[in-house]
Design a protein around this motif. Structure first.
Motif, short mmCIF file in Angstrom:
data_model
loop_
_atom_site.label_atom_id
_atom_site.label_comp_id
_atom_site.label_asym_id
_atom_site.label_seq_id
_atom_site.Cartn_x
_atom_site.Cartn_y
_atom_site.Cartn_z
N MET A 1 -15.66 -2.70 -13.13
CA MET A 1 -15.99 -1.32 -13.29
C MET A 1 -14.96 -0.54 -12.48
SD MET A 1 -20.22 -1.36 -12.59
CE MET A 1 -20.16 -2.45 -11.18
N ARG A 2 -14.28 -1.31 -11.54
CA ARG A 2 -13.39 -0.46 -10.79
C ARG A 2 -12.03 -0.21 -11.82
NH1 ARG A 2 -11.09 -3.32 -7.18
NH2 ARG A 2 -12.58 -5.03 -6.91
N SER A 3 -11.70 -1.29 -12.61
CA SER A 3 -10.85 -1.21 -13.59
C SER A 3 -10.71 -0.12 -14.58
CB SER A 3 -10.51 -2.46 -14.25
OG SER A 3 -9.53 -2.59 -15.18
N ILE B 1 -31.01 0.55 -16.75
CA ILE B 1 -29.44 0.03 -17.25
C ILE B 1 -29.89 -0.10 -18.52
CG2 ILE B 1 -27.68 -1.63 -16.94
CD1 ILE B 1 -28.59 -2.12 -13.86
N ASN B 2 -30.68 -0.79 -19.03
CA ASN B 2 -30.81 -1.02 -20.33
C ASN B 2 -30.82 0.31 -21.38
OD1 ASN B 2 -31.81 -3.83 -22.15
ND2 ASN B 2 -31.92 -3.98 -19.84
N GLU B 3 -31.68 1.13 -20.95
CA GLU B 3 -31.62 2.33 -21.43
C GLU B 3 -30.45 3.18 -21.65
OE1 GLU B 3 -34.92 4.10 -19.52
OE2 GLU B 3 -36.44 2.58 -20.68
N ALA C 1 -24.57 4.65 -15.34
CA ALA C 1 -24.92 3.30 -15.42
C ALA C 1 -24.26 2.41 -14.45
CB ALA C 1 -24.40 2.69 -17.11
N PHE C 2 -23.03 2.60 -14.26
CA PHE C 2 -22.29 1.72 -13.16
C PHE C 2 -23.02 2.13 -11.79
CE2 PHE C 2 -17.58 1.75 -15.10
CZ PHE C 2 -18.25 0.96 -16.16
#
Length: 228
Positions: free
Chosen positions: A34-36, A94-96, A118-119
């Motif tokens: 995620m940071r990348s 998160i799924n949605e 989401a993140f």
């Protein structure tokens, strides 16, 4: 008061095979990816590939939790129902969100805001698991039991769906039954290069899902016949 996993060494968590260490490793890898993605480095294609890898790990990881870990926590902890319901709600959100991202064009302005949301939820989910849920398993199980649970979780994770399916139940047996064709569908999609024709991808993935379901049904019938 249980101690957060974040402050403990791998040895204290039961060693490499423990479910607690396996969870920590996945969480650290998700955070790194995620940071990348957020650093805005690399080409658009590299960022798309990174996001795809985040999605794959997030959903295989969560499916294995819902199938193996949270049922165990509900059996072992008096407040297990409350704790797992909280994380299952995060998983559904998160799924949605990710399902919405996958339906949105790559260059759409709204896409970046949804990815960021989401993140944020994935990071909140990690904190809740490492601070609240997983320490309860650590309290209730010895090292050998944590390692056995880790092996079961890993086996499910390696064959779990890798994309969002918001309509799928968050608990067994519903998620287990639907997980067989969905995993085949997702993993067929994952083999197709980025940028491939979406309609062709869906056709290939659907064929793989039907085949996997047929194999699973045959094996199930044979197993029931042997037990009869």
């Amino acid at each position: 008061m249980p101690t957060s996993l974040t402050a403990q060494s791998y040895e204290a968590l039961g060693g490499d095979d423990s479910i607690l260490v396996r969870q920590r490793r996945d969480h650290a890898e998700l955070d790194r990816m995620m940071r990348s993605y957020e650093s805005a480095g690399g080409s658009d294609e590299e960022r798309r590939r990174t996001l795809k890898e985040i999605v794959q790990l997030t959903f295989s990881h969560a499916f294995a939790e819902e199938t193996v870990l949270w049922p165990a926590l509900r059996r072992l902890a008096p407040d297990g129902e409350e704790l797992t319901a909280r994380v299952e709600k995060e998983h559904q959100q998160i799924n949605e969100l990710i399902a919405g991202i996958e339906r949105t064009a790559v260059g759409a302005p709204a896409r970046h805001a949804v990815v960021a949301r989401a993140f944020d939820l994935i990071r909140q989910d990690i904190r809740d698991e490492e601070d609240l849920l997983l320490p309860r398993l650590q309290e209730a199980l010895d090292t050998a039991e944590l390692r056995r649970l880790g092996a079961a979780w890993e086996a499910v994770r390696r064959t779990a769906p890798t994309h969002p399916h918001p309509a799928v139940p968050r608990r067994p047996p519903g998620n287990v039954v639907l997980g067989v064709p969905l995993s085949a569908y997702d993993r067929a999609r994952d083999l197709v290069p980025l940028g491939a024709d979406p309609a062709r991808v869906r056709r290939l993935a659907a064929a793989a899902a039907v085949l996997a379901l047929g194999v699973w049904l045959v094996r199930t019938v044979r197993a029931q016949g042997r037990r009869a």
